[in-house]
Design an enzyme around this catalytic site. Structure first.
Site, PDB file in Angstrom:
ATOM      1  N   PRO A   9       0.916  -1.200  -0.014  1.00  0.00           N
ATOM      2  CA  PRO A   9      -0.107  -0.026  -0.161  1.00  0.00           C
ATOM      3  C   PRO A   9       0.753   1.250   0.052  1.00  0.00           C
ATOM      4  O   PRO A   9       1.870   1.505   0.543  1.00  0.00           O
ATOM      5  CB  PRO A   9      -0.801  -0.083   1.531  1.00  0.00           C
ATOM      6  CG  PRO A   9      -0.105  -0.954   2.104  1.00  0.00           C
ATOM      7  CD  PRO A   9       0.562  -1.923   1.147  1.00  0.00           C
ATOM      8  N   ASN A  10       0.240   2.143  -0.654  1.00  0.00           N
ATOM      9  CA  ASN A  10       0.733   3.741  -0.752  1.00  0.00           C
ATOM     10  C   ASN A  10       2.243   3.776  -1.682  1.00  0.00           C
ATOM     11  O   ASN A  10       2.770   4.772  -1.878  1.00  0.00           O
ATOM     12  CB  ASN A  10       1.153   4.270   0.769  1.00  0.00           C
ATOM     13  CG  ASN A  10       0.055   4.297   1.366  1.00  0.00           C
ATOM     14  OD1 ASN A  10      -1.139   4.938   0.865  1.00  0.00           O
ATOM     15  ND2 ASN A  10      -0.278   3.698   2.630  1.00  0.00           N
ATOM     16  N   ARG A  17       5.502  10.866  -2.562  1.00  0.00           N
ATOM     17  CA  ARG A  17       5.041  10.572  -1.158  1.00  0.00           C
ATOM     18  C   ARG A  17       6.136  10.709  -0.136  1.00  0.00           C
ATOM     19  O   ARG A  17       7.354  10.028  -0.579  1.00  0.00           O
ATOM     20  CB  ARG A  17       4.688   9.205  -1.203  1.00  0.00           C
ATOM     21  CG  ARG A  17       4.388   8.712   0.318  1.00  0.00           C
ATOM     22  CD  ARG A  17       4.446   7.363   0.112  1.00  0.00           C
ATOM     23  NE  ARG A  17       4.158   6.469   1.387  1.00  0.00           N
ATOM     24  CZ  ARG A  17       4.323   5.278   1.861  1.00  0.00           C
ATOM     25  NH1 ARG A  17       4.801   4.583   1.122  1.00  0.00           N
ATOM     26  NH2 ARG A  17       4.274   5.005   3.320  1.00  0.00           N
ATOM     27  N   TYR A  22      11.238   8.329   0.863  1.00  0.00           N
ATOM     28  CA  TYR A  22      11.256   7.286   0.061  1.00  0.00           C
ATOM     29  C   TYR A  22      12.022   7.756  -1.502  1.00  0.00           C
ATOM     30  O   TYR A  22      12.042   6.536  -2.163  1.00  0.00           O
ATOM     31  CB  TYR A  22       9.866   7.018  -0.266  1.00  0.00           C
ATOM     32  CG  TYR A  22       9.068   6.530   1.036  1.00  0.00           C
ATOM     33  CD1 TYR A  22       9.691   5.548   1.577  1.00  0.00           C
ATOM     34  CD2 TYR A  22       8.079   7.313   1.513  1.00  0.00           C
ATOM     35  CE1 TYR A  22       8.863   4.838   2.811  1.00  0.00           C
ATOM     36  CE2 TYR A  22       7.596   6.644   2.733  1.00  0.00           C
ATOM     37  CZ  TYR A  22       8.022   5.597   3.384  1.00  0.00           C
ATOM     38  OH  TYR A  22       7.330   5.367   4.684  1.00  0.00           O
ATOM     39  N   ASN A  73       8.065  -5.574  -1.370  1.00  0.00           N
ATOM     40  CA  ASN A  73       8.106  -4.502  -0.390  1.00  0.00           C
ATOM     41  C   ASN A  73       6.428  -4.437   0.037  1.00  0.00           C
ATOM     42  O   ASN A  73       5.589  -4.045  -0.504  1.00  0.00           O
ATOM     43  CB  ASN A  73       8.339  -3.230  -1.160  1.00  0.00           C
ATOM     44  CG  ASN A  73       8.374  -2.103  -0.162  1.00  0.00           C
ATOM     45  OD1 ASN A  73       7.955  -2.467   1.101  1.00  0.00           O
ATOM     46  ND2 ASN A  73       8.960  -1.024  -0.404  1.00  0.00           N
ATOM     47  N   ALA A  76       3.636  -0.714   4.565  1.00  0.00           N
ATOM     48  CA  ALA A  76       3.035  -1.049   6.046  1.00  0.00           C
ATOM     49  C   ALA A  76       2.291  -2.124   6.491  1.00  0.00           C
ATOM     50  O   ALA A  76       2.312  -2.786   7.550  1.00  0.00           O
ATOM     51  CB  ALA A  76       1.764   0.042   6.059  1.00  0.00           C
ATOM     52  N   GLU A  97      12.551  -9.652   0.703  1.00  0.00           N
ATOM     53  CA  GLU A  97      11.906  -8.503   1.460  1.00  0.00           C
ATOM     54  C   GLU A  97      12.580  -7.222   0.877  1.00  0.00           C
ATOM     55  O   GLU A  97      13.826  -7.187   1.353  1.00  0.00           O
ATOM     56  CB  GLU A  97      11.724  -8.742   2.930  1.00  0.00           C
ATOM     57  CG  GLU A  97      10.826  -7.364   3.421  1.00  0.00           C
ATOM     58  CD  GLU A  97      10.786  -7.565   5.108  1.00  0.00           C
ATOM     59  OE1 GLU A  97      11.810  -8.041   5.796  1.00  0.00           O
ATOM     60  OE2 GLU A  97       9.744  -6.892   5.762  1.00  0.00           O
ATOM     61  N   HIS A  99      12.645  -3.009   1.624  1.00  0.00           N
ATOM     62  CA  HIS A  99      12.163  -1.576   2.020  1.00  0.00           C
ATOM     63  C   HIS A  99      13.165  -0.577   1.528  1.00  0.00           C
ATOM     64  O   HIS A  99      14.416  -0.559   1.549  1.00  0.00           O
ATOM     65  CB  HIS A  99      11.992  -1.533   3.517  1.00  0.00           C
ATOM     66  CG  HIS A  99      11.237  -2.579   4.006  1.00  0.00           C
ATOM     67  ND1 HIS A  99       9.705  -2.256   4.098  1.00  0.00           N
ATOM     68  CD2 HIS A  99      11.201  -3.664   4.671  1.00  0.00           C
ATOM     69  CE1 HIS A  99       9.074  -3.257   4.789  1.00  0.00           C
ATOM     70  NE2 HIS A  99      10.061  -4.250   5.165  1.00  0.00           N
ATOM     71  N   ARG A 106      14.142   4.219  11.960  1.00  0.00           N
ATOM     72  CA  ARG A 106      12.663   4.917  12.014  1.00  0.00           C
ATOM     73  C   ARG A 106      11.969   4.953  13.173  1.00  0.00           C
ATOM     74  O   ARG A 106      12.443   4.260  14.208  1.00  0.00           O
ATOM     75  CB  ARG A 106      11.875   4.465  10.517  1.00  0.00           C
ATOM     76  CG  ARG A 106      12.791   4.910   9.448  1.00  0.00           C
ATOM     77  CD  ARG A 106      11.935   4.961   8.168  1.00  0.00           C
ATOM     78  NE  ARG A 106      10.692   5.707   8.085  1.00  0.00           N
ATOM     79  CZ  ARG A 106       9.720   5.578   7.274  1.00  0.00           C
ATOM     80  NH1 ARG A 106       9.537   4.555   6.635  1.00  0.00           N
ATOM     81  NH2 ARG A 106       8.526   6.497   7.725  1.00  0.00           N
TER      82      ARG A 106
HETATM   83  C1  DQA Z   1       8.452   0.956   3.477  1.00  0.00           C
HETATM   84  C2  DQA Z   1       8.485   1.187   4.945  1.00  0.00           C
HETATM   85  C3  DQA Z   1       7.150   0.991   5.914  1.00  0.00           C
HETATM   86  O1  DQA Z   1       7.375   0.945   7.180  1.00  0.00           O
HETATM   87  C4  DQA Z   1       6.053   1.887   5.070  1.00  0.00           C
HETATM   88  O2  DQA Z   1       4.762   1.693   5.944  1.00  0.00           O
HETATM   89  C5  DQA Z   1       5.975   1.975   3.464  1.00  0.00           C
HETATM   90  C6  DQA Z   1       7.327   2.025   2.966  1.00  0.00           C
HETATM   91  C7  DQA Z   1       9.733   1.427   2.729  1.00  0.00           C
HETATM   92  O3  DQA Z   1       9.772   0.800   1.773  1.00  0.00           O
HETATM   93  O4  DQA Z   1      10.634   2.006   3.359  1.00  0.00           O
HETATM   94  O5  DQA Z   1       5.176   2.413   3.140  1.00  0.00           O
HETATM   95  O6  DQA Z   1       8.014  -0.386   3.276  1.00  0.00           O
END
Ligand code: DQA
Length: 152
Positions: A9-10, A17, A22, A73, A76, A97, A99, A106
């Protein structure tokens, strides 16, 4: 070989964003870079993003049928989703995985994910490069696995 690149998501908002966290690359740019990397290794990619947990679960279930590995990825959902974890366990595919941000730097609630111990490994904190590093690792892992299974 075929791999699933899964974005949670997002991540469709990448580029606009919180760019200070990011980065400035858009998801389209990241996927294009991964497609080029895969093509250079004669591999095929399916890139998929969703803001819905169930759609991500279904994409993992589909990958179990027709892919050789997953780069995920989970965004959240990585911190909350037992469903994604269970789907990965059921798929039994090598998974890396990713990120973009360094979770260790963080908020405390981001420091743990429900995915990291079911993945082969995690790559965090390198921005868009995290994805390329993850796919590079997955290409090697999957190639080694298929060589081994060909030998049996
Ligand atoms: C994320 C890190 C997560 O904590 C966050 O909710 C994201 C992006 C990252 O790529 O750094 O949406 O996965």
């Amino acid at each position: 070989m075929r791999f699933l690149i899964l974005h949670g998501p997002n991540l469709n908002l990448l580029g606009k964003r919180e760019p200070q966290i990011y980065g400035h690359s858009t998801l389209k740019e990241i996927d294009a870079e991964l497609q080029a990397l895969a093509a250079a290794h004669n591999a095929e990619l399916r890139c998929f993003q969703s803001n819905f947990e169930g759609a991500l679960v279904e994409a993992i279930q589909q990958a179990a049928e027709d892919c050789d590995g997953i780069v995920i990825n989970p965004a959240a959902y990585g911190h909350t989703s037992i469903a994604l974890r269970d789907a990965l366990l059921a798929a039994q595919l090598p998974t890396v995985e990713v990120h973009l941000s360094n979770l260790a730097k963080r908020e405390p609630f981001r420091r743990q994910t429900l995915i990291s111990d079911v993945a082969v490994g995690s790559i965090v904190g390198f921005g868009a490069l995290s994805y390329s590093l993850a796919l590079t690792a997955l290409l090697q892992i999957a190639t080694a696995q298929s060589t081994r299974s060909g030998e049996q």
